[in-house]
Design a protein around this motif. Structure first.
Motif, PDB file in Angstrom:
ATOM      1  N   SER A   7      -3.375  47.738   2.811  1.00 19.15           N
ATOM      2  CA  SER A   7      -4.478  48.520   3.353  1.00 19.15           C
ATOM      3  C   SER A   7      -5.314  47.615   4.251  1.00 19.15           C
ATOM      4  N   SER A  49      -2.538  54.686   6.901  1.00 22.78           N
ATOM      5  CA  SER A  49      -3.476  54.960   7.988  1.00 22.78           C
ATOM      6  C   SER A  49      -4.459  53.809   8.161  1.00 22.78           C
ATOM      7  N   ARG A  50      -5.071  53.741   9.337  1.00 24.12           N
ATOM      8  CA  ARG A  50      -6.029  52.661   9.621  1.00 24.12           C
ATOM      9  C   ARG A  50      -7.237  52.703   8.693  1.00 24.12           C
ATOM     10  N   ASP A  51      -7.644  53.921   8.304  1.00 19.92           N
ATOM     11  CA  ASP A  51      -8.805  54.014   7.409  1.00 19.92           C
ATOM     12  C   ASP A  51      -8.425  53.831   5.938  1.00 19.92           C
ATOM     13  N   ARG A  53      -6.979  55.818   3.898  1.00 21.94           N
ATOM     14  CA  ARG A  53      -7.091  57.007   3.065  1.00 21.94           C
ATOM     15  C   ARG A  53      -5.788  57.779   2.900  1.00 21.94           C
ATOM     16  N   SER A  54      -4.788  57.489   3.741  1.00 20.28           N
ATOM     17  CA  SER A  54      -3.546  58.254   3.711  1.00 20.28           C
ATOM     18  C   SER A  54      -2.333  57.356   3.905  1.00 20.28           C
ATOM     19  N   VAL A  56       1.741  58.061   5.095  1.00 24.53           N
ATOM     20  CA  VAL A  56       2.695  59.028   5.618  1.00 24.53           C
ATOM     21  C   VAL A  56       4.086  58.524   5.286  1.00 24.53           C
ATOM     22  N   VAL A  66       2.218  63.642   3.962  1.00 27.36           N
ATOM     23  CA  VAL A  66       0.985  62.860   4.034  1.00 27.36           C
ATOM     24  C   VAL A  66       0.386  62.845   2.634  1.00 27.36           C
ATOM     25  N   THR A  69      -4.479  58.323  -0.741  1.00 23.72           N
ATOM     26  CA  THR A  69      -4.289  57.062  -1.461  1.00 23.72           C
ATOM     27  C   THR A  69      -5.048  57.003  -2.772  1.00 23.72           C
TER      28      THR A  69
END
Length: 71
Positions: A7, A49-51, A53-54, A56, A66, A69
């Motif tokens: 992450s 994902s960059r944030d 939160r997910s 894929v 999707v 997290t």
């Protein structure tokens, strides 16, 4: 093992396996904190994902999923 991802905050590692399993690990506790299954398929790719939160995932069934997290 298909892929290992960190992450952005470097608090979580996500592993993706060819059997369709995504496992989320806490770096701090060094324990598995969540497990998801891309059912009925071999997992071919995954990305976080960059944030953070997910995640894929895509399998050989042609389906893209999707995942959140958090549990």
């Amino acid at each position: 093992m298909v892929k290992v991802m960190f992450s952005v905050d470097r608090k979580t590692i996500v592993t993706a396996s060819s059997d369709g399993t995504l496992i989320f690990y806490s770096i701090e506790s060094q324990l598995s904190v969540n497990k998801r299954k891309h059912l009925g398929t071999n997992l071919l790719a995954a990305a976080i994902s960059r944030d953070g939160r997910s995640v894929v995932s895509g399998g050989d069934d042609g389906v893209i999923r999707v995942w959140g997290t958090t549990s």
